[in-house]
Scaffold this active site. Structure first.
Site, PDB file in Angstrom:
ATOM      1  N   GLU A  33       0.838  -1.200   0.000  1.00 31.85           N
ATOM      2  CA  GLU A  33       0.000   0.000   0.000  1.00 31.85           C
ATOM      3  C   GLU A  33       0.874   1.251   0.000  1.00 31.85           C
ATOM      4  O   GLU A  33       1.895   1.297   0.712  1.00 31.85           O
ATOM      5  CB  GLU A  33      -0.850  -0.035   1.283  1.00 31.85           C
ATOM      6  CG  GLU A  33      -1.783   1.117   1.495  1.00 31.85           C
ATOM      7  CD  GLU A  33      -2.465   1.043   2.864  1.00 31.85           C
ATOM      8  OE1 GLU A  33      -1.763   0.745   3.868  1.00 31.85           O
ATOM      9  OE2 GLU A  33      -3.671   1.274   2.938  1.00 31.85           O
ATOM     10  N   HIS A  35       2.508   4.559   0.998  1.00 33.42           N
ATOM     11  CA  HIS A  35       2.782   5.183   2.294  1.00 33.42           C
ATOM     12  C   HIS A  35       3.460   6.529   2.088  1.00 33.42           C
ATOM     13  O   HIS A  35       4.484   6.831   2.722  1.00 33.42           O
ATOM     14  CB  HIS A  35       3.618   4.264   3.178  1.00 33.42           C
ATOM     15  CG  HIS A  35       2.790   3.276   3.957  1.00 33.42           C
ATOM     16  ND1 HIS A  35       2.167   2.210   3.359  1.00 33.42           N
ATOM     17  CD2 HIS A  35       2.443   3.220   5.273  1.00 33.42           C
ATOM     18  CE1 HIS A  35       1.487   1.537   4.280  1.00 33.42           C
ATOM     19  NE2 HIS A  35       1.635   2.124   5.443  1.00 33.42           N
ATOM     20  N   ASP A  44       3.570  -1.745   5.743  1.00 30.32           N
ATOM     21  CA  ASP A  44       2.717  -2.470   6.702  1.00 30.32           C
ATOM     22  C   ASP A  44       3.185  -3.904   6.943  1.00 30.32           C
ATOM     23  O   ASP A  44       3.165  -4.379   8.074  1.00 30.32           O
ATOM     24  CB  ASP A  44       1.257  -2.469   6.234  1.00 30.32           C
ATOM     25  CG  ASP A  44       0.591  -1.117   6.447  1.00 30.32           C
ATOM     26  OD1 ASP A  44       1.223  -0.215   7.012  1.00 30.32           O
ATOM     27  OD2 ASP A  44      -0.570  -0.975   6.021  1.00 30.32           O
ATOM     28  N   HIS A 119      -1.840  -3.695   9.302  1.00 31.24           N
ATOM     29  CA  HIS A 119      -2.640  -2.900   8.343  1.00 31.24           C
ATOM     30  C   HIS A 119      -4.039  -2.728   8.917  1.00 31.24           C
ATOM     31  O   HIS A 119      -4.756  -3.719   9.127  1.00 31.24           O
ATOM     32  CB  HIS A 119      -2.663  -3.630   6.996  1.00 31.24           C
ATOM     33  CG  HIS A 119      -3.510  -3.024   5.935  1.00 31.24           C
ATOM     34  ND1 HIS A 119      -3.351  -1.731   5.477  1.00 31.24           N
ATOM     35  CD2 HIS A 119      -4.537  -3.562   5.210  1.00 31.24           C
ATOM     36  CE1 HIS A 119      -4.238  -1.494   4.511  1.00 31.24           C
ATOM     37  NE2 HIS A 119      -4.967  -2.584   4.340  1.00 31.24           N
ATOM     38  N   GLU A 121      -6.957  -1.890   7.957  1.00 35.36           N
ATOM     39  CA  GLU A 121      -8.162  -2.402   7.302  1.00 35.36           C
ATOM     40  C   GLU A 121      -8.322  -3.916   7.437  1.00 35.36           C
ATOM     41  O   GLU A 121      -9.375  -4.460   7.113  1.00 35.36           O
ATOM     42  CB  GLU A 121      -8.148  -2.030   5.801  1.00 35.36           C
ATOM     43  CG  GLU A 121      -8.359  -0.564   5.503  1.00 35.36           C
ATOM     44  CD  GLU A 121      -7.068   0.249   5.508  1.00 35.36           C
ATOM     45  OE1 GLU A 121      -6.118  -0.100   6.254  1.00 35.36           O
ATOM     46  OE2 GLU A 121      -7.002   1.251   4.766  1.00 35.36           O
ATOM     47  N   HIS A 174      -1.566   7.096   9.303  1.00 37.60           N
ATOM     48  CA  HIS A 174      -1.040   6.392   8.124  1.00 37.60           C
ATOM     49  C   HIS A 174       0.162   7.143   7.552  1.00 37.60           C
ATOM     50  O   HIS A 174       0.050   8.317   7.193  1.00 37.60           O
ATOM     51  CB  HIS A 174      -2.143   6.276   7.069  1.00 37.60           C
ATOM     52  CG  HIS A 174      -1.677   5.629   5.808  1.00 37.60           C
ATOM     53  ND1 HIS A 174      -1.459   4.275   5.698  1.00 37.60           N
ATOM     54  CD2 HIS A 174      -1.358   6.143   4.608  1.00 37.60           C
ATOM     55  CE1 HIS A 174      -1.038   3.996   4.483  1.00 37.60           C
ATOM     56  NE2 HIS A 174      -0.960   5.106   3.799  1.00 37.60           N
ATOM     57  N   GLU A 179       4.584   5.137  12.051  1.00 39.28           N
ATOM     58  CA  GLU A 179       5.180   4.240  11.052  1.00 39.28           C
ATOM     59  C   GLU A 179       6.541   4.755  10.581  1.00 39.28           C
ATOM     60  O   GLU A 179       7.471   3.964  10.374  1.00 39.28           O
ATOM     61  CB  GLU A 179       4.236   4.064   9.856  1.00 39.28           C
ATOM     62  CG  GLU A 179       3.023   3.218  10.195  1.00 39.28           C
ATOM     63  CD  GLU A 179       2.118   2.968   8.995  1.00 39.28           C
ATOM     64  OE1 GLU A 179       1.650   1.827   8.850  1.00 39.28           O
ATOM     65  OE2 GLU A 179       1.867   3.914   8.215  1.00 39.28           O
TER      66      GLU A 179
HETATM   67 ZN    ZN Z   1       0.766   1.535   7.223  1.00 37.94          ZN
HETATM   68 MN    MN Z   2      -2.120   0.190   5.933  1.00 38.00          MN
END
Ligand code: ZN
Ligand code: MN
Length: 254
Positions: A33, A35, A44, A119, A121, A174, A179
């Site tokens: 994904e 970032h 992630d 992650h 989701e 995010h 992170e």
């Molecule tokens: Zn992430």
């Molecule tokens: Mn994610």
């Protein structure tokens, strides 16, 4: 020191670890994904894998190869599906991957399995995959499964010290301070501090639209600023996660 990576063991070495040593098996689950401009697409699953390795080293566990694709990126917590590089699974596919891997670890004779999610989701689909796998066994399942979102292990004092102006919440974090700081600790060569954008924090209405309004999301893909990320914060977070997740694993699995 004991090997912590399943994919470096032979099948007989692995069998000994799970059947004779009753080692805890960690299954990192992440995503591929966007970032933002400063972190890699693998953030992630790289972080889920790195946290799993940190904890496995403390409890003599084994880290299985990560599930590196996750459920569809949502605008309010991952930027959404319109970014190039974001590569996501339908819910049914992710649920099946989790159900199948849980069933396989049970067949190997593993008794203790920890799903480490990286992650946002993914959460409910991991629960569903675990539930379907255990239901297939009926009666008393041959293994116990712990599921966790690693960010739930940060303490309030830590969050207060990392976010002196207030914590924006994990959804908006995010590609932001948490992170980025953890990636500075685990994968400094993959962090481009000079490319951190000034976007955010994103301001979303309290509803969703389908198809999504992509203009709700900052074009960089970052939902709140990563400017305050530092290596020191990353080291502090990783130490806290390692200690507290290992504590939970020992509590449940001895
Ligand atoms: Zn992430
Ligand atoms: Mn994610």
């Amino acid at each position: 020191m004991k090997e912590t990576l399943m994919n470096r063991l032979t099948w007989q070495e692995y069998r000994h670890r799970v059947q004779c040593d009753a080692s805890v098996v960690f299954l990192p689950v992440g995503a591929t994904e966007q970032h933002g401009p400063h972190l890699p697409l693998g953030t992630d699953h790289l972080l889920a894998d790195a946290v799993s390795r940190t904890v496995a080293a403390k409890v003599g566990g084994l880290v299985a190869p990560a599930l590196a694709y996750g459920y569809k990126s949502q605008p309010k917590c991952g930027g959404g599906q319109h970014f190039c590089g974001t590569t996501s699974l339908d819910a049914a596919t992710l649920i099946s991957q989790v159900r199948d891997t849980v069933r396989e670890f049970a067949r190997h004779g593993a008794k203790k399995l920890v799903l480490v999610n990286g992650h946002y989701e993914n959460q409910w689909f991991l629960i569903e995959g675990i539930d379907l796998a255990l239901r297939e066994f009926g009666g008393t399942p041959p293994l116990s499964v712990m599921r966790l979102d690693y960010w739930d292990f940060f303490t309030t004092p830590t969050l207060d010290s990392i976010f002196p102006d207030g914590f924006p919440g994990y959804a908006l974090e995010h590609a932001a301070v948490l992170e980025t700081s953890m990636m500075l600790h685990y994968h400094p060569d993959l962090v481009h501090l000079d490319r951190i954008p000034d976007d955010g924090p994103a301001d979303f209405p309290p509803y969703d639209m389908y198809p999504p309004h992509t203009d709700w999301v900052p074009p960089s893909g970052v939902l709140s600023s990563a400017r305050a990320a530092t290596l020191e914060k990353g080291a502090m977070m990783v130490e806290e996660l390692g200690d507290r997740i290992a504590g939970a694993v020992r509590h449940e699995f001895g």
